[in-house]
Structures are given as C-alpha cells and as structure tokens.
Write a protein that holds these residues in place. Structure first.
Motif, PDB file in Angstrom:
ATOM      1  N   ALA A  34      29.552  35.095  47.979  1.00 34.06           N
ATOM      2  CA  ALA A  34      30.615  36.036  47.641  1.00 34.06           C
ATOM      3  C   ALA A  34      31.096  35.779  46.215  1.00 34.06           C
ATOM      4  O   ALA A  34      31.314  34.639  45.814  1.00 34.06           O
ATOM      5  CB  ALA A  34      31.785  35.889  48.612  1.00 34.06           C
ATOM      6  N   GLU A  35      31.241  36.866  45.449  1.00 33.15           N
ATOM      7  CA  GLU A  35      31.715  36.777  44.072  1.00 33.15           C
ATOM      8  C   GLU A  35      32.664  37.929  43.797  1.00 33.15           C
ATOM      9  O   GLU A  35      32.571  38.981  44.435  1.00 33.15           O
ATOM     10  CB  GLU A  35      30.558  36.838  43.079  1.00 33.15           C
ATOM     11  CG  GLU A  35      29.607  35.682  43.173  1.00 33.15           C
ATOM     12  CD  GLU A  35      28.497  35.762  42.127  1.00 33.15           C
ATOM     13  OE1 GLU A  35      28.401  36.782  41.398  1.00 33.15           O
ATOM     14  OE2 GLU A  35      27.713  34.812  42.046  1.00 33.15           O
ATOM     15  N   GLN A  36      33.558  37.720  42.825  1.00 33.85           N
ATOM     16  CA  GLN A  36      34.430  38.804  42.391  1.00 33.85           C
ATOM     17  C   GLN A  36      34.830  38.572  40.943  1.00 33.85           C
ATOM     18  O   GLN A  36      34.715  37.463  40.429  1.00 33.85           O
ATOM     19  CB  GLN A  36      35.674  38.906  43.271  1.00 33.85           C
ATOM     20  CG  GLN A  36      36.642  37.750  43.150  1.00 33.85           C
ATOM     21  CD  GLN A  36      37.850  37.933  44.060  1.00 33.85           C
ATOM     22  OE1 GLN A  36      37.800  38.704  45.015  1.00 33.85           O
ATOM     23  NE2 GLN A  36      38.926  37.244  43.757  1.00 33.85           N
ATOM     24  N   THR A  37      35.251  39.637  40.292  1.00 38.64           N
ATOM     25  CA  THR A  37      35.768  39.534  38.936  1.00 38.64           C
ATOM     26  C   THR A  37      37.173  40.098  38.922  1.00 38.64           C
ATOM     27  O   THR A  37      37.543  40.914  39.774  1.00 38.64           O
ATOM     28  CB  THR A  37      34.891  40.305  37.936  1.00 38.64           C
ATOM     29  OG1 THR A  37      34.806  41.668  38.353  1.00 38.64           O
ATOM     30  CG2 THR A  37      33.499  39.709  37.840  1.00 38.64           C
ATOM     31  N   ASP A  38      37.949  39.666  37.946  1.00 34.05           N
ATOM     32  CA  ASP A  38      39.324  40.117  37.780  1.00 34.05           C
ATOM     33  C   ASP A  38      39.419  40.828  36.440  1.00 34.05           C
ATOM     34  O   ASP A  38      39.056  40.245  35.412  1.00 34.05           O
ATOM     35  CB  ASP A  38      40.261  38.910  37.812  1.00 34.05           C
ATOM     36  CG  ASP A  38      41.727  39.278  37.684  1.00 34.05           C
ATOM     37  OD1 ASP A  38      42.029  40.434  37.316  1.00 34.05           O
ATOM     38  OD2 ASP A  38      42.574  38.416  37.943  1.00 34.05           O
ATOM     39  N   PRO A  39      39.874  42.084  36.421  1.00 30.78           N
ATOM     40  CA  PRO A  39      39.973  42.795  35.153  1.00 30.78           C
ATOM     41  C   PRO A  39      40.848  42.066  34.123  1.00 30.78           C
ATOM     42  O   PRO A  39      40.668  42.222  32.931  1.00 30.78           O
ATOM     43  CB  PRO A  39      40.607  44.136  35.531  1.00 30.78           C
ATOM     44  CG  PRO A  39      40.383  44.288  36.986  1.00 30.78           C
ATOM     45  CD  PRO A  39      40.292  42.903  37.551  1.00 30.78           C
ATOM     46  N   GLY A  65      34.755  38.714  31.924  1.00 31.07           N
ATOM     47  CA  GLY A  65      33.701  37.756  31.643  1.00 31.07           C
ATOM     48  C   GLY A  65      33.691  36.535  32.546  1.00 31.07           C
ATOM     49  O   GLY A  65      32.776  35.742  32.499  1.00 31.07           O
ATOM     50  N   ILE A  66      34.725  36.385  33.360  1.00 29.56           N
ATOM     51  CA  ILE A  66      34.769  35.243  34.279  1.00 29.56           C
ATOM     52  C   ILE A  66      34.465  35.734  35.689  1.00 29.56           C
ATOM     53  O   ILE A  66      35.123  36.640  36.195  1.00 29.56           O
ATOM     54  CB  ILE A  66      36.146  34.536  34.243  1.00 29.56           C
ATOM     55  CG1 ILE A  66      36.367  33.941  32.854  1.00 29.56           C
ATOM     56  CG2 ILE A  66      36.224  33.456  35.327  1.00 29.56           C
ATOM     57  CD1 ILE A  66      37.716  33.292  32.679  1.00 29.56           C
TER      58      ILE A  66
END
Length: 79
Positions: free
Chosen positions: A62-67, A71-72
């Motif tokens: 599971a992965e997610q990004t935060d606006p 880039g993280i």
C-alpha cells in the motif's frame, strides 16, 4: 482471533513527547508494542526503512501521496 489496530490520536504524540529515553530503539519499543502494527514510512527514507525492518516490519504494497508533500511517497509497513 483478530487484533484491532487503532489509528493514532493527539494523545499519542503527547505521550511520546513526555517519554525521556536514551535511544530511538527505546522510544520505538515503548510506543509500538510487540505484535501486529502498521507503520507509515517515506519510501525515500532508507534509514527509517532499515530501522523498521529490524523491528520486524515489511512493506505490504500500500502506498499513497500527499498533495502537500509532492514527490514523497508514503508506503505502509506491517508487522
């Protein structure tokens, strides 16, 4: 038998700040009890990943990004 894993709350951060421990290992062991747990980690933070693996955690995919942090990529590790 199922073990519920709760979401962190503000009181958790206060408890962490109140602990006076000598090492990250002591802090980690005090906050993350033995047994099943979920730990989010930045995929780019290789030291945190190595530390977490030594504590028995592994990526579950599971992965997610935060606006707010472009880039993280935050990946979930479980034990």
């Amino acid at each position: 038998m199922s073990t519920a894993i709760r979401e962190p709350v503000a009181a958790d951060a206060e408890a962490i700040a109140a602990l006076h421990v000598a090492t990250w290992r002591s802090l980690f062991d005090a906050v993350i009890p033995a047994g099943p747990a979920v730990l989010p980690v930045a995929k780019e933070n290789l030291r945190a990943i190595a530390f977490s693996r030594r504590s028995g955690f592994a990526f579950d995919g599971a992965e997610q990004t935060d606006p707010g942090t472009p880039g993280i990529v935050e990946a979930r590790m479980v034990r």
